[in-house]
Design an enzyme around this catalytic site. Structure first.
Site, PDB file in Angstrom:
ATOM      1  N   HIS A  38     -32.063 -10.048 -29.848  1.00 53.89           N
ATOM      2  CA  HIS A  38     -31.667  -8.927 -30.705  1.00 53.89           C
ATOM      3  C   HIS A  38     -32.839  -8.334 -31.475  1.00 53.89           C
ATOM      4  O   HIS A  38     -33.691  -9.039 -31.980  1.00 53.89           O
ATOM      5  CB  HIS A  38     -30.596  -9.406 -31.695  1.00 53.89           C
ATOM      6  N   GLU A  58     -32.714  -6.457 -26.621  1.00 50.52           N
ATOM      7  CA  GLU A  58     -32.182  -5.215 -27.177  1.00 50.52           C
ATOM      8  C   GLU A  58     -33.248  -4.607 -28.070  1.00 50.52           C
ATOM      9  O   GLU A  58     -33.859  -5.300 -28.889  1.00 50.52           O
ATOM     10  CB  GLU A  58     -30.909  -5.502 -27.974  1.00 50.52           C
ATOM     11  N   ASP A  60     -34.181  -1.118 -30.506  1.00 44.52           N
ATOM     12  CA  ASP A  60     -33.687   0.072 -31.200  1.00 44.52           C
ATOM     13  C   ASP A  60     -34.580   1.270 -30.896  1.00 44.52           C
ATOM     14  O   ASP A  60     -35.803   1.133 -30.801  1.00 44.52           O
ATOM     15  CB  ASP A  60     -33.664  -0.177 -32.703  1.00 44.52           C
ATOM     16  N   HIS A  74     -35.439  -0.179 -36.404  1.00 47.73           N
ATOM     17  CA  HIS A  74     -34.082  -0.366 -36.917  1.00 47.73           C
ATOM     18  C   HIS A  74     -33.981   0.069 -38.367  1.00 47.73           C
ATOM     19  O   HIS A  74     -33.190   0.931 -38.720  1.00 47.73           O
ATOM     20  CB  HIS A  74     -33.655  -1.829 -36.779  1.00 47.73           C
ATOM     21  N   ASP A 118     -30.747   0.428 -27.834  1.00 47.37           N
ATOM     22  CA  ASP A 118     -29.772   0.792 -28.863  1.00 47.37           C
ATOM     23  C   ASP A 118     -30.203   2.134 -29.439  1.00 47.37           C
ATOM     24  O   ASP A 118     -31.078   2.211 -30.307  1.00 47.37           O
ATOM     25  CB  ASP A 118     -29.729  -0.292 -29.933  1.00 47.37           C
TER      26      ASP A 118
END
Length: 306
Positions: A38, A58, A60, A74, A118
């Site tokens: 993440h 993942e 951003d 993020h 994301d």
């Protein structure tokens, strides 16, 4: 003596083939799992998370006012216990990611097979979504796929938080087609990450003209608890004869107990800040027989029903 040796070798060959077949059958019956690192927003974090056991990450993606992908950022707030401010220029990150997913490169990480972008489209107006998709495609084509010439091999999931931004998907596809590489859509999947009603998600895909390559996420920050009712609904859709979902993943999972609950629910992916925790659970006797870590040979768009 010679006949005895021949007999022994023959028996050994049969046993070896049986063991190999048994291993293959066990592998075929076990659900492949994507362990998703993440918030991997700095190039140095790619190796960090893969070395902890992640086979996917993942990242951003923030956009500027003109719908250009700008940073892998993020920002605050983010998950408890994490640095929210690490980032790279988006194109620089793509180049680092390409190195990590291109066989033969000195930075190559064979286990890294899937990347979830994301997309932080909340800063955009609805009418900018199509343009954002086009610009995202151009950046990926040039800096990740190397214009179709021995670029990165990882599968890509475009995760969109707002159902109204479904035109981003069409813009992305149209741009790749315009630039002469429609085949790269074979490596691209989709996700709506806003925890919307599953029926509404299906309607958005119909508007976008999308069937297949669909991952469905569900989750919340690790700072807060969340039940599995929507995960169960997504899994039920995936497993139904007329469902539109191919894979389901749950975020953000940092505890062993939550990992077990998610696996028991039948998810295909688990997003985590601690990939080693997920790996540990997958190695437990009760789960080792049912699950395995996905490899590049796994097609992430193929449905594995519960």
């Amino acid at each position: 003596m010679l006949p005895y040796i021949v007999l022994v070798l023959g028996c050994w060959s049969v046993l070896s083939q049986a063991a190999q077949t048994d291993d293959e059958e066990r592998a075929g019956n076990r659900r492949p799992i994507w362990i998703m690192g993440h918030m991997v927003n700095a190039i140095g974090q790619i190796d960090e998370f893969v070395n902890l056991g992640a086979n996917s990450i993942e990242t951003d993606v923030s956009f500027d006012d003109n719908a250009n992908p700008e940073y892998t950022y993020h920002g605050i707030p983010c998950d408890c216990g994490r640095n929210c401010k690490k980032y790279e220029n988006f194109n620089d990150f793509l180049k680092g990611l390409r190195s990590a997913t291109t066989p033969g490169n000195s930075k190559y990480q064979e286990k890294l097979v899937l990347v979830v972008f994301d997309l932080k489209t909340g800063s955009l107006y609805d009418n900018q979504a199509n343009d954002a998709g086009k610009k995202l495609a151009k950046n990926l084509l040039q800096h990740y796929w190397n214009n179709g010439n021995n670029g990165g091999r990882a599968y890509i999931v475009l995760s969109i938080p707002d159902l109204n931004h479904y035109p981003l998907i069409k813009g992305f596809k149209d741009q790749l087609t315009k630039d002469g590489h429609p085949e790269l859509m074979d490596k691209v999947g989709h996700d709506f990450s806003g925890n919307d009603d599953i029926g509404d998600v299906g309607k958005a895909y119909k508007k976008a003209g999308i069937t297949g390559h669909i991952w469905q996420s569900d989750g919340i920050t690790n700072c807060l608890p969340r039940g599995l009712s929507r995960v169960n609904a997504a899994v039920a859709n995936r497993d139904s004869a007329n469902g539109f979902i191919n894979k389901v993943y749950y975020w953000t999972v940092d505890k062993r107990s939550t990992t077990r609950d998610a696996l028991d629910a039948g998810v295909d992916g688990i997003m985590t800040n601690y990939p080693d925790v997920i790996t540990d659970v997958l190695n437990e006797a009760a789960y080792k027989k049912k699950f395995r870590v996905a490899t590049y040979d796994e097609n992430p768009w193929v449905t594995f029903k519960k």
